[in-house]
Design an enzyme around this catalytic site. Structure first.
Site, PDB file in Angstrom:
ATOM      1  N   TRP A 154       0.869  -1.187   0.000  1.00  0.00           N
ATOM      2  CA  TRP A 154       0.000   0.000   0.000  1.00  0.00           C
ATOM      3  C   TRP A 154       0.905   1.235   0.000  1.00  0.00           C
ATOM      4  O   TRP A 154       1.802   1.320   0.863  1.00  0.00           O
ATOM      5  CB  TRP A 154      -0.862  -0.051   1.271  1.00  0.00           C
ATOM      6  CG  TRP A 154      -1.868   1.043   1.427  1.00  0.00           C
ATOM      7  CD1 TRP A 154      -2.758   1.494   0.485  1.00  0.00           C
ATOM      8  CD2 TRP A 154      -2.114   1.808   2.611  1.00  0.00           C
ATOM      9  NE1 TRP A 154      -3.537   2.491   1.020  1.00  0.00           N
ATOM     10  CE2 TRP A 154      -3.166   2.696   2.313  1.00  0.00           C
ATOM     11  CE3 TRP A 154      -1.561   1.825   3.890  1.00  0.00           C
ATOM     12  CZ2 TRP A 154      -3.668   3.601   3.250  1.00  0.00           C
ATOM     13  CZ3 TRP A 154      -2.058   2.719   4.823  1.00  0.00           C
ATOM     14  CH2 TRP A 154      -3.101   3.595   4.510  1.00  0.00           C
ATOM     15  N   ASP A 198      -0.993  -5.651   9.073  1.00  0.00           N
ATOM     16  CA  ASP A 198      -1.998  -4.676   8.661  1.00  0.00           C
ATOM     17  C   ASP A 198      -3.231  -5.495   8.284  1.00  0.00           C
ATOM     18  O   ASP A 198      -3.221  -6.235   7.299  1.00  0.00           O
ATOM     19  CB  ASP A 198      -1.480  -3.852   7.473  1.00  0.00           C
ATOM     20  CG  ASP A 198      -2.433  -2.720   7.126  1.00  0.00           C
ATOM     21  OD1 ASP A 198      -3.579  -2.741   7.606  1.00  0.00           O
ATOM     22  OD2 ASP A 198      -2.036  -1.818   6.364  1.00  0.00           O
ATOM     23  N   LYS A 204     -13.765  -0.980   6.011  1.00  0.00           N
ATOM     24  CA  LYS A 204     -14.283  -1.758   4.890  1.00  0.00           C
ATOM     25  C   LYS A 204     -15.380  -2.717   5.345  1.00  0.00           C
ATOM     26  O   LYS A 204     -16.457  -2.744   4.776  1.00  0.00           O
ATOM     27  CB  LYS A 204     -13.171  -2.569   4.227  1.00  0.00           C
ATOM     28  CG  LYS A 204     -11.832  -1.907   4.204  1.00  0.00           C
ATOM     29  CD  LYS A 204     -11.688  -0.868   3.123  1.00  0.00           C
ATOM     30  CE  LYS A 204     -10.416  -0.072   3.349  1.00  0.00           C
ATOM     31  NZ  LYS A 204      -9.990   0.749   2.262  1.00  0.00           N
TER      32      LYS A 204
HETATM   33  C1  LMR Z   1      -6.964   2.025  -0.432  1.00  0.00           C
HETATM   34  O1  LMR Z   1      -5.906   1.406  -0.469  1.00  0.00           O
HETATM   35  O2  LMR Z   1      -7.534   2.481  -1.450  1.00  0.00           O
HETATM   36  C2  LMR Z   1      -7.634   2.242   0.890  1.00  0.00           C
HETATM   37  O3  LMR Z   1      -6.919   1.621   1.895  1.00  0.00           O
HETATM   38  C3  LMR Z   1      -7.945   3.657   1.176  1.00  0.00           C
HETATM   39  C4  LMR Z   1      -6.735   4.482   1.431  1.00  0.00           C
HETATM   40  O4  LMR Z   1      -6.731   5.190   2.447  1.00  0.00           O
HETATM   41  O5  LMR Z   1      -5.798   4.483   0.626  1.00  0.00           O
END
Ligand code: LMR
Length: 397
Positions: free
Chosen positions: A130, A211, A246
């Site tokens: 992420w 996470d 979510k």
């Molecule tokens: C995402 O990856 O789109 C979500 O976890 C929202 C975010 O805050 O990025």
């Protein structure tokens, strides 16, 4: 002074959302940020949430501050949902939980706690991960390294290279793992692979940081906790950053938690005191509404059953859409094999599209997906799937 301030680049995910909002094209499609949408393209408020909120509004008697670590009933419910109520970690009182503003808030509290108490330890991130992970932990001053995760050839987990790289981690390094529904790839370790990761963690004396933002979006609430429960072996320490954005659809209420598992009760208490210190100097104490809502639902058998049904419905819709998407892609004459999309778990699909193709989709067709090629499957519907496939066909030429 502000004349010297340089404009920061837009956020890799939320920046796209802003650009989407400003796009006047009536046929635009937003598959960027990880937010669930129903067939009508709406992000609904769950019925169990509405019912809990009604009860809360009627019963509310004060707006006084919460404790620094949040609502005790919520924190207990968080632990029980993750581990199961009779898990050894809970029976031994060696887990402590602090309520946090979303999963991101939990990650930052974890980062500050680690930087304060274990300065200089390296945190290992999957490649890819992420995009906000490196932002958060760099901001906390933690040195970062990466381990391979995605195998482009098989569209699966690069398990051997991952384990080989992690074999080089130093004792006391921190290993960030996605508990389930890996973001962005949608590829999770199998139960056997989790076991091997658990062995490596013990052998190398690493600290796992999970996470865990998508419990219930992969295969089910219990099934998605298989990795977490595998790692929580007797005596093993870990940190878990969880979120109800979510699985409860509580995105804008910012409902998350950080759980620390220590070797014993007194160690857990000491960790809790440090987490409270971090929180007090950051946002003082958390907001109540979202956490009270979750606590109400999880504490009432009928509401909990209702929630499990609504969560299963979201999960089933996403899996149905995966199939529809793969079928439509092959029907529109694209010869590239996209069947792997059906094996990925959770909200995201790692399409294999590159940055140039992603840019072309956005510039020419107002189709917004994340630069890594990550598609929010939950944003696809019967209404937009044909236009999406047409776009993909155009850019992969
Ligand atoms: C995402 O990856 O789109 C979500 O976890 C929202 C975010 O805050 O990025």
């Amino acid at each position: 002074m502000f004349q010297q301030v340089q404009t920061a680049p837009p956020d890799a995910i939320l920046g796209l959302n802003e650009a989407f909002r400003n796009d006047p094209n009536p046929e635009k499609i937003n598959l960027s940020v990880g937010v669930y949408k129903d067939e009508q393209g709406v992000t609904p408020v769950l019925k169990c949430v509405k019912e809990a909120e009604k009860r809360l509004l009627e019963g509310e008697t004060t707006k006084s501050y919460l404790p620094i670590d949040g609502r005790p009933g919520y924190n207990k419910a968080v632990r029980e949902l993750m581990f199961g109520a009779d898990h050894e970690v809970i029976a031994a009182n060696r887990a402590v939980t602090v309520q946090s503003p979303g999963g991101t808030g939990a990650l930052r509290v974890a980062g500050d706690f680690l930087a304060d108490n274990f300065p200089g330890r390296t945190l290992w991130l999957s490649q890819p991960t992420w995009p906000n992970h490196p932002n958060i932990f760099s901001a906390a001053g933690i040195p970062l390294n990466t381990y391979p995760y995605f195998d482009k050839q098989t569209n699966g987990l690069a398990f051997e290279p991952m384990m080989e790289t992690l074999g080089k981690a130093a004792k006391g390094d921190i290993l960030l793992l996605h508990g389930c529904c890996h973001n962005p790839t949608g590829i999770d370790p199998t139960p056997d692979q989790w076991k091997a990761i658990g062995d490596l963690v013990q052998e190398k004396e690493l600290l796992p940081l999970l996470d865990f933002a998508y419990q219930g979006f992969g295969d089910g609430l219990v099934e998605d906790a298989v990795g977490l429960r595998e790692l929580a072996r007797p005596g093993q320490e870990m940190l878990i950053c969880s979120s109800f954005s979510k699985n409860f659809g509580l995105y804008n209420e910012r409902v998350g938690a950080l759980t620390a598992v220590a070797t014993g009760e007194s160690e857990a208490k000491a960790v809790l005191s440090q987490l409270k210190k971090v929180i007090r100097s950051n946002y003082s104490n958390p907001p109540t509404h979202g956490a009270a809502t979750v606590e109400t639902v999880l504490g009432d058998a009928a509401l909990k059953t209702m929630w499990e049904g609504e969560l299963a419905h979201m999960r089933d819709r996403i899996n149905g859409i995966r199939k529809l998407f793969v079928d439509k892609i092959s029907a529109c004459g694209i010869d590239q094999d996209f069947s792997f999309i059906q094996k990925q778990k959770g909200m995201f699909s790692f399409s294999g599209l590159n940055q140039m193709q992603v840019d072309q989709l956005r510039n020419e067709m107002s189709i917004y997906i994340v630069g890594s090629g990550r598609i929010n499957v939950a944003g696809i519907s019967e209404a937009n799937v044909d236009r999406l496939c047409e776009g993909i066909k155009r850019v992969i030429g």
